[in-house]
Design a protein around this motif. Structure first.
Motif, PDB file in Angstrom:
ATOM      1  N   MET A  55     -17.940   0.019   9.540  1.00  0.00           N
ATOM      2  CA  MET A  55     -18.844   1.161   9.013  1.00  0.00           C
ATOM      3  C   MET A  55     -18.364   2.531   9.539  1.00  0.00           C
ATOM      4  O   MET A  55     -18.789   3.714   8.934  1.00  0.00           O
ATOM      5  CB  MET A  55     -20.242   0.953   9.844  1.00  0.00           C
ATOM      6  N   ASN A  56     -17.424   2.491  10.561  1.00  0.00           N
ATOM      7  CA  ASN A  56     -16.994   4.009  11.238  1.00  0.00           C
ATOM      8  C   ASN A  56     -15.650   4.331  10.744  1.00  0.00           C
ATOM      9  O   ASN A  56     -15.157   5.013  11.091  1.00  0.00           O
ATOM     10  CB  ASN A  56     -17.073   3.849  12.794  1.00  0.00           C
ATOM     11  N   ALA A  57     -15.141   3.639   9.898  1.00  0.00           N
ATOM     12  CA  ALA A  57     -13.674   3.814   9.536  1.00  0.00           C
ATOM     13  C   ALA A  57     -13.756   3.601   7.819  1.00  0.00           C
ATOM     14  O   ALA A  57     -14.392   2.603   7.360  1.00  0.00           O
ATOM     15  CB  ALA A  57     -12.700   2.895  10.106  1.00  0.00           C
ATOM     16  N   ALA A  58     -12.801   4.143   7.041  1.00  0.00           N
ATOM     17  CA  ALA A  58     -12.414   3.828   5.883  1.00  0.00           C
ATOM     18  C   ALA A  58     -11.811   2.355   5.654  1.00  0.00           C
ATOM     19  O   ALA A  58     -10.906   2.017   6.136  1.00  0.00           O
ATOM     20  CB  ALA A  58     -11.591   4.874   5.169  1.00  0.00           C
ATOM     21  N   VAL A  59     -12.650   1.468   4.974  1.00  0.00           N
ATOM     22  CA  VAL A  59     -12.265   0.118   4.606  1.00  0.00           C
ATOM     23  C   VAL A  59     -11.174   0.208   3.455  1.00  0.00           C
ATOM     24  O   VAL A  59     -11.355   0.963   2.500  1.00  0.00           O
ATOM     25  CB  VAL A  59     -13.129  -0.830   4.278  1.00  0.00           C
ATOM     26  N   LEU A  60      -9.953  -0.483   3.894  1.00  0.00           N
ATOM     27  CA  LEU A  60      -8.827  -0.344   2.764  1.00  0.00           C
ATOM     28  C   LEU A  60      -8.762  -1.733   2.147  1.00  0.00           C
ATOM     29  O   LEU A  60      -9.372  -2.898   2.756  1.00  0.00           O
ATOM     30  CB  LEU A  60      -7.517  -0.084   3.430  1.00  0.00           C
ATOM     31  N   HIS A  61      -8.020  -1.857   1.107  1.00  0.00           N
ATOM     32  CA  HIS A  61      -8.121  -3.119   0.306  1.00  0.00           C
ATOM     33  C   HIS A  61      -6.698  -3.360  -0.387  1.00  0.00           C
ATOM     34  O   HIS A  61      -5.944  -2.189  -0.428  1.00  0.00           O
ATOM     35  CB  HIS A  61      -9.090  -3.333  -0.599  1.00  0.00           C
ATOM     36  N   THR A  62      -6.363  -4.400  -0.574  1.00  0.00           N
ATOM     37  CA  THR A  62      -5.339  -4.985  -1.528  1.00  0.00           C
ATOM     38  C   THR A  62      -5.603  -5.885  -2.484  1.00  0.00           C
ATOM     39  O   THR A  62      -6.340  -6.838  -1.981  1.00  0.00           O
ATOM     40  CB  THR A  62      -4.092  -5.315  -0.406  1.00  0.00           C
ATOM     41  N   THR A  63      -5.311  -5.896  -3.612  1.00  0.00           N
ATOM     42  CA  THR A  63      -5.824  -6.785  -4.346  1.00  0.00           C
ATOM     43  C   THR A  63      -4.671  -7.288  -5.466  1.00  0.00           C
ATOM     44  O   THR A  63      -4.778  -7.734  -6.609  1.00  0.00           O
ATOM     45  CB  THR A  63      -6.882  -5.947  -5.718  1.00  0.00           C
ATOM     46  N   ARG A  64      -3.301  -7.421  -4.950  1.00  0.00           N
ATOM     47  CA  ARG A  64      -2.249  -7.906  -5.565  1.00  0.00           C
ATOM     48  C   ARG A  64      -2.472  -9.418  -5.977  1.00  0.00           C
ATOM     49  O   ARG A  64      -3.021 -10.311  -5.171  1.00  0.00           O
ATOM     50  CB  ARG A  64      -1.145  -7.829  -4.860  1.00  0.00           C
ATOM     51  N   ASN A  65      -2.069  -9.734  -7.186  1.00  0.00           N
ATOM     52  CA  ASN A  65      -2.177 -11.169  -7.679  1.00  0.00           C
ATOM     53  C   ASN A  65      -3.656 -11.679  -7.665  1.00  0.00           C
ATOM     54  O   ASN A  65      -3.892 -13.159  -7.425  1.00  0.00           O
ATOM     55  CB  ASN A  65      -1.284 -12.031  -7.043  1.00  0.00           C
ATOM     56  N   GLY A  66      -4.670 -10.900  -7.740  1.00  0.00           N
ATOM     57  CA  GLY A  66      -5.840 -11.546  -7.679  1.00  0.00           C
ATOM     58  C   GLY A  66      -6.765 -11.792  -6.123  1.00  0.00           C
ATOM     59  O   GLY A  66      -7.576 -12.176  -6.087  1.00  0.00           O
ATOM     60  N   ILE A  67      -5.573 -11.480  -4.959  1.00  0.00           N
ATOM     61  CA  ILE A  67      -6.031 -11.676  -3.923  1.00  0.00           C
ATOM     62  C   ILE A  67      -6.574 -10.469  -3.365  1.00  0.00           C
ATOM     63  O   ILE A  67      -5.957  -9.320  -3.161  1.00  0.00           O
ATOM     64  CB  ILE A  67      -4.765 -12.036  -2.951  1.00  0.00           C
ATOM     65  N   LYS A  68      -7.700 -10.593  -2.754  1.00  0.00           N
ATOM     66  CA  LYS A  68      -8.500  -9.468  -2.073  1.00  0.00           C
ATOM     67  C   LYS A  68      -8.585  -9.323  -0.817  1.00  0.00           C
ATOM     68  O   LYS A  68      -9.460 -10.193  -0.103  1.00  0.00           O
ATOM     69  CB  LYS A  68      -9.887  -9.245  -2.933  1.00  0.00           C
TER      70      LYS A  68
END
Length: 277
Positions: free
Chosen positions: A171-184
């Motif tokens: 909640m206190n930081a920017a959540v990052l993501h990776t979605t390569r090959n359908g993996i989140k």
């Protein structure tokens, strides 16, 4: 403006990985860090038989907490004799002890329950407490318990152990993501470490290049840290990596560049957010 804090550390036997005493300026509480092999030696230290709570921890190969047990003691380190005989998993004890005027029985009982709840909520490690404390924290004591726990959390952080709730961090930081090959995968970069958050999907079909990450995956799969849901494998705990690339290697498999793999909701890479800002 952040408030400065002053800590004093005494290395009891002159060894950096031996017995340590940590005290915050003006605090009535002292922290004792005791390797399991040095329990007998620690019993001769002044003040170590006072009341408080303690953490028994098992560190993994990266010196991170893998397992933890939290208890209360009215006679300091002597309480650990039973655990030395009956519990095999731990290799270090960290005790937070104060004089009886500061830590009444109600405060100790409430602090033990509060610390166990926080440890479970963090989803960072296996909590070995199998019995839920039956103590009900009085509203009158809650403010004191929260204040003491904040000091415990701060000191644990200076020792290299994150205790905060992973959801609070998100909640206190920017959540990052990776979605390569359908993996989140989901993660948070603190500027020093990278947390892969519980709920991330792990690509178990592609092994990481480094054997230590494969071994870490296998261990988590065995102990429930990674759960199979149909064809998907979901991380059930939050784990910390020294680098963004180590985190993305673990999630995606193979060899990756975490600085370009991890992105925010606007599609900006970690490299753009931190290196080119």
């Amino acid at each position: 403006m952040a408030i400065s804090k002053k800590l004093e550390t005494i290395y009891h036997n002159g060894q950096p990985d031996g017995i340590r005493l940590v005290r915050r300026h003006l605090s009535t509480m002292t922290t004792y860090v005791v390797p399991r092999t040095m329990l007998s030696e620690a019993k001769s230290i002044s003040g170590i038989h006072r009341p408080g709570i303690y953490y028994l921890i098992n560190e993994d190969s990266d010196n991170k907490i893998a397992q933890i047990y939290i208890g209360q003691t009215r006679n300091g380190i002597s309480r650990l004799d039973d655990h030395n005989r009956s519990k095999d998993f731990w290799n270090k004890a960290i005790l937070f002890l104060a004089d009886s005027k500061t830590f009444s029985l109600d405060i100790i009982s409430g602090l033990e329950e509060f610390a166990i709840l926080k440890a479970r909520d963090s989803k960072r490690y296996t909590v070995e407490n199998t019995v839920n404390p039956k103590y009900e924290i009085d509203e009158y004591d809650l403010a004191s318990i929260e204040e003491i726990y904040e000091e415990i959390k701060f000191i644990m952080a200076t020792l290299g152990y994150k205790m905060e709730d992973a959801d609070d961090s998100a909640m206190n930081a920017a959540v990052l993501h990776t979605t390569r090959n359908g993996i989140k995968g989901l993660g948070i970069y603190t500027g020093e470490k990278f947390d892969v958050l519980a709920g991330s999907e792990i690509n178990m079909k592609k092994a990481p290049n480094l054997p230590k990450y494969k071994a870490q995956r296998d261990e988590l799969l065995e102990n429930g840290g990674i759960m199979q849901e149909g064809a998907h494998y979901i991380l059930n705990v939050t784990i910390t990596f020294n680098t963004p690339s180590g985190a993305s290697d673990f999630v995606l498999g193979g060899s990756t560049n975490g600085w370009t793999e991890w992105k925010n909701t606007d599609g900006k890479t970690l490299d753009e957010l931190y290196r080119r800002a």
